[in-house]
Design a protein around this motif. Structure first.
Motif, PDB file in Angstrom:
ATOM      1  N   VAL A  38      28.498  60.213  42.890  1.00 19.37           N
ATOM      2  CA  VAL A  38      30.403  60.438  42.286  1.00 19.37           C
ATOM      3  C   VAL A  38      30.641  59.542  41.067  1.00 19.37           C
ATOM      4  O   VAL A  38      30.163  57.949  40.612  1.00 19.37           O
ATOM      5  CB  VAL A  38      30.773  59.739  43.577  1.00 19.37           C
ATOM      6  N   CYS A  97      25.482  69.830  48.177  1.00 17.00           N
ATOM      7  CA  CYS A  97      26.869  70.556  48.449  1.00 17.00           C
ATOM      8  C   CYS A  97      27.161  70.827  47.451  1.00 17.00           C
ATOM      9  O   CYS A  97      26.163  70.531  45.454  1.00 17.00           O
ATOM     10  CB  CYS A  97      27.478  69.658  48.603  1.00 17.00           C
ATOM     11  N   LEU A 144      34.172  63.173  51.437  1.00 20.81           N
ATOM     12  CA  LEU A 144      32.396  63.002  51.147  1.00 20.81           C
ATOM     13  C   LEU A 144      31.750  62.559  51.301  1.00 20.81           C
ATOM     14  O   LEU A 144      30.565  62.603  51.455  1.00 20.81           O
ATOM     15  CB  LEU A 144      32.927  61.804  49.415  1.00 20.81           C
ATOM     16  N   GLN A 145      31.486  61.471  52.406  1.00 24.83           N
ATOM     17  CA  GLN A 145      30.487  61.200  53.233  1.00 24.83           C
ATOM     18  C   GLN A 145      29.633  62.585  53.921  1.00 24.83           C
ATOM     19  O   GLN A 145      29.208  61.907  54.387  1.00 24.83           O
ATOM     20  CB  GLN A 145      30.985  59.878  54.318  1.00 24.83           C
ATOM     21  N   SER A 146      30.807  63.303  54.097  1.00 24.09           N
ATOM     22  CA  SER A 146      30.225  64.342  55.491  1.00 24.09           C
ATOM     23  C   SER A 146      29.709  65.275  54.517  1.00 24.09           C
ATOM     24  O   SER A 146      28.712  66.127  55.180  1.00 24.09           O
ATOM     25  CB  SER A 146      31.783  65.032  55.449  1.00 24.09           C
ATOM     26  N   LEU A 170      28.587  54.560  48.766  1.00 27.18           N
ATOM     27  CA  LEU A 170      29.277  54.822  50.609  1.00 27.18           C
ATOM     28  C   LEU A 170      28.396  56.459  51.167  1.00 27.18           C
ATOM     29  O   LEU A 170      28.023  56.736  51.885  1.00 27.18           O
ATOM     30  CB  LEU A 170      30.402  54.733  50.919  1.00 27.18           C
ATOM     31  N   CYS A 171      28.287  57.322  49.820  1.00 28.43           N
ATOM     32  CA  CYS A 171      27.813  59.044  50.074  1.00 28.43           C
ATOM     33  C   CYS A 171      26.073  59.641  49.508  1.00 28.43           C
ATOM     34  O   CYS A 171      25.785  58.585  48.431  1.00 28.43           O
ATOM     35  CB  CYS A 171      29.040  59.232  49.605  1.00 28.43           C
ATOM     36  N   ARG A 172      25.828  59.930  50.022  1.00 24.61           N
ATOM     37  CA  ARG A 172      24.690  60.899  49.551  1.00 24.61           C
ATOM     38  C   ARG A 172      24.787  61.853  48.120  1.00 24.61           C
ATOM     39  O   ARG A 172      23.925  61.380  48.012  1.00 24.61           O
ATOM     40  CB  ARG A 172      24.721  61.532  50.947  1.00 24.61           C
ATOM     41  N   ARG A 188      37.290  59.130  51.122  1.00 23.40           N
ATOM     42  CA  ARG A 188      36.293  58.817  51.325  1.00 23.40           C
ATOM     43  C   ARG A 188      35.491  59.811  52.473  1.00 23.40           C
ATOM     44  O   ARG A 188      33.900  60.017  52.759  1.00 23.40           O
ATOM     45  CB  ARG A 188      36.097  57.500  52.116  1.00 23.40           C
ATOM     46  N   GLY A 248      35.033  68.897  55.758  1.00 30.66           N
ATOM     47  CA  GLY A 248      33.747  69.510  55.513  1.00 30.66           C
ATOM     48  C   GLY A 248      32.816  70.196  55.712  1.00 30.66           C
ATOM     49  O   GLY A 248      32.239  71.040  54.936  1.00 30.66           O
ATOM     50  N   LEU A 304      32.430  55.036  46.500  1.00 28.84           N
ATOM     51  CA  LEU A 304      32.558  56.333  47.111  1.00 28.84           C
ATOM     52  C   LEU A 304      31.070  56.425  46.436  1.00 28.84           C
ATOM     53  O   LEU A 304      29.991  56.405  47.509  1.00 28.84           O
ATOM     54  CB  LEU A 304      33.087  56.640  46.514  1.00 28.84           C
ATOM     55  N   ASN A 305      30.763  56.229  45.181  1.00 29.49           N
ATOM     56  CA  ASN A 305      28.816  57.031  44.736  1.00 29.49           C
ATOM     57  C   ASN A 305      28.490  55.530  46.253  1.00 29.49           C
ATOM     58  O   ASN A 305      26.463  56.189  46.005  1.00 29.49           O
ATOM     59  CB  ASN A 305      28.858  56.090  42.962  1.00 29.49           C
TER      60      ASN A 305
END
Length: 353
Positions: free
Chosen positions: A220, A191, A184-186, A215-217, A181, A343, A212-213
């Protein structure tokens, strides 16, 4: 000896886990409890090193009990659950509350499955015993261990033209859900493509990827055979399936396979990393995160020998400094870094190479 307390309302599960642990020379069952209230008293008396904990129990559910443990007197906890699909979000919450790992309850009556479960369960207990647990804000091999040869034969590596399109391949185990987490959040929305093997039971990885999808940009998802590795996307190997990277022209794509346990895991990091060495070469960037054991160490060395850059999580930020340590000992890791710096380091490598 690793002293274990089993907390589960099912007498069958308590007996089954007791039999599995009692057959191991380094694990001792010091007690069992049918609910958290009984467990509290036994914890005070017996002082276990590790607790196995069910989620659905009478008088107090496992999540509430877990929060109390981790907010008052942290101790390594392994969630033991049937992990039915509709409850996967609950299991993710357990990891957020501080559980070290999640294992499937043994399905008694299926000998092959029970044998494989025995290895996964005992490995989880040994990993938990080594874990560094935190206050929550309000090796032993018992059977032959197969190498990646069991799924993907080793072949002489061919020189491969280095391109500007990189792929990040990641391996993790105990403590890896939180580490992934953070990693991937970084990552920015553009990317390099990312492929991940996290040791997880079947039926759990899809919810993990979905969370995760959110939470992240980046995008996922749980990987499927034929999925293309694209910038701004991360693919997570499904539980109980090996994940390989293949190449067709300029396109990199995923192939999922059945097969035996490799390094006692399915999916195996070694299988993913070997496929990256064979089909990505210097176009790969390998990342080894927290985890018990040595799965991925040999595969990462193959990646490095094929020209890939490699990064490992350092001991201070690893929940269990096992997999990164073994890869580092083999000379497979270029640099070890705190989790929060991995990251940016990977992104910098992808721009230079």
């Amino acid at each position: 000896m690793i002293k274990v307390l089993i907390v589960d309302d099912s007498a069958v599960v308590r007996q089954g886990l007791s039999e599995i642990f009692s057959s191991e020379a380094d694990i001792e069952v010091i007690g069992t409890a049918a609910d958290p209230f009984v467990a509290v008293e036994k914890m005070r008396q017996l002082k276990p090193d590790v607790i196995t904990l069910d989620i659905e129990m009478p008088r107090m559910d496992g999540l509430t009990f877990l929060r109390k443990i981790m907010s008052q007197h942290p101790i390594p906890v392994v969630i033991c659950s049937s992990l039915v699909s509709e409850r996967s979000d609950t299991q993710l919450k357990a990891l957020e509350y501080g559980a070290v790992d999640i294992i499937l309850k043994p399905k008694l009556g299926t000998k092959a499955f029970l044998f494989e479960s025995r290895q996964l369960i005992t490995d989880a207990i040994r990993g938990a015993a080594q874990a560094k647990v935190k206050l929550l804000g309000v090796k032993k091999v018992t059977s032959p261990k197969l190498s990646a040869d069991a799924v993907l034969p080793s072949v002489p590596l061919k020189a491969m033209a280095e391109t500007t399109e990189k792929v990040i391949v990641v391996g993790a185990s105990t403590g890896g859900t939180e580490a992934i987490r953070v990693l991937l959040q970084s990552m920015p929305a553009d990317c390099p493509a990312i492929a991940i093997v996290q040791h997880m039971p079947e039926g759990f990885t899809r919810s993990f990827a979905d969370r995760l999808n959110q939470l992240c940009r980046i995008q996922v998802k749980e990987a499927e055979t034929g999925d293309t590795l694209l910038r701004g996307h991360a693919l997570i190997a499904p539980g109980n399936r090996h994940m390989l990277i293949k190449r067709s022209g300029a396109r990199y794509y995923i192939e999922l396979r059945e097969g035996p346990l490799v390094s006692r895991h399915r999916p195996s990091v070694n299988v993913l990393f070997r496929s990256a060495a064979q089909h990505l070469g210097a176009n790969a960037i390998g990342v080894m995160l927290t985890g018990m054991g040595d799965d991925g160490a040999d595969g990462m060395l193959e990646m490095k020998q094929a020209g890939a850059a490699t990064v490992g999580q350092d001991e201070a930020t690893s929940v269990v400094y096992g997999m990164p340590k073994e890869a580092f000992k083999r000379g497979a890791i270029d640099v070890q870094l705190p989790l929060e710096q991995i990251g940016s380091k990977v992104l910098a490598i992808s721009l230079k190479r």
